[in-house]
Design a protein around this motif. Sequence first.
Motif, PDB file in Angstrom:
ATOM      1  N   UNK A  14       0.819  -1.219   0.000  1.00  0.00           N
ATOM      2  CA  UNK A  14       0.000   0.000   0.000  1.00  0.00           C
ATOM      3  C   UNK A  14       0.851   1.266   0.000  1.00  0.00           C
ATOM      4  N   UNK A  15       1.962   1.261   0.723  1.00  0.00           N
ATOM      5  CA  UNK A  15       2.833   2.438   0.766  1.00  0.00           C
ATOM      6  C   UNK A  15       3.466   2.688  -0.601  1.00  0.00           C
ATOM      7  N   UNK A  16       4.017   1.646  -1.202  1.00  0.00           N
ATOM      8  CA  UNK A  16       4.662   1.782  -2.506  1.00  0.00           C
ATOM      9  C   UNK A  16       3.647   2.185  -3.574  1.00  0.00           C
ATOM     10  N   UNK A  17       2.474   1.578  -3.514  1.00  0.00           N
ATOM     11  CA  UNK A  17       1.448   1.822  -4.526  1.00  0.00           C
ATOM     12  C   UNK A  17       0.602   3.056  -4.225  1.00  0.00           C
ATOM     13  N   UNK A  70       9.632  -7.109  -2.147  1.00  0.00           N
ATOM     14  CA  UNK A  70       8.798  -6.250  -3.002  1.00  0.00           C
ATOM     15  C   UNK A  70       9.669  -5.327  -3.845  1.00  0.00           C
ATOM     16  N   UNK A  71      10.713  -4.773  -3.264  1.00  0.00           N
ATOM     17  CA  UNK A  71      11.615  -3.889  -4.016  1.00  0.00           C
ATOM     18  C   UNK A  71      12.270  -4.656  -5.163  1.00  0.00           C
ATOM     19  N   UNK A  72      12.727  -5.886  -4.878  1.00  0.00           N
ATOM     20  CA  UNK A  72      13.382  -6.700  -5.909  1.00  0.00           C
ATOM     21  C   UNK A  72      12.411  -7.026  -7.041  1.00  0.00           C
ATOM     22  N   UNK A  88       9.868   5.557  -5.028  1.00  0.00           N
ATOM     23  CA  UNK A  88       8.619   4.827  -4.804  1.00  0.00           C
ATOM     24  C   UNK A  88       8.653   4.076  -3.476  1.00  0.00           C
ATOM     25  N   UNK A  89       9.814   3.532  -3.132  1.00  0.00           N
ATOM     26  CA  UNK A  89       9.973   2.773  -1.887  1.00  0.00           C
ATOM     27  C   UNK A  89      10.238   3.682  -0.689  1.00  0.00           C
TER      28      UNK A  89
END
Length: 120
Positions: A14-17, A70-72, A88-89
């Motif tokens: 949710x944070x990234x998106x 998720x980052x990878x 984004x991260x």
Amino acid sequence: MADATVEIFLTLSRTILRRPVEGSTRTLRKKYQTVFGVTPELTATLWEAVWAEASEDEIGGIRPEKQHLLWALMFLKLYSPEEVLATMANVSRNTFRTHAWHVILLLEQVADKKVRGKYK
């Protein structure tokens, strides 16, 4: 062992998106697959494999965290410049690079073992 559930990965995403907590789960799942390239269910499965592969002494004794997976995945799917993905991260480029690549290398080790086991 690090518990990995679909809900944990949906919450972390949710944070990234940039999706609100009260937002639609259906929309979140669509955006999740668009950005990370896999379903939350597959992410949880990948996490279990990565966690099992990681050893205590990697990267100064730090084990990977779920958001690093998720980052990878985001890096592998979007292949955008690291500065964009780090933004984004919400981390520095160096932090993003260090942890994303660490998990990518662990994923490679997992895949190598699966392929070797299948074709022995």
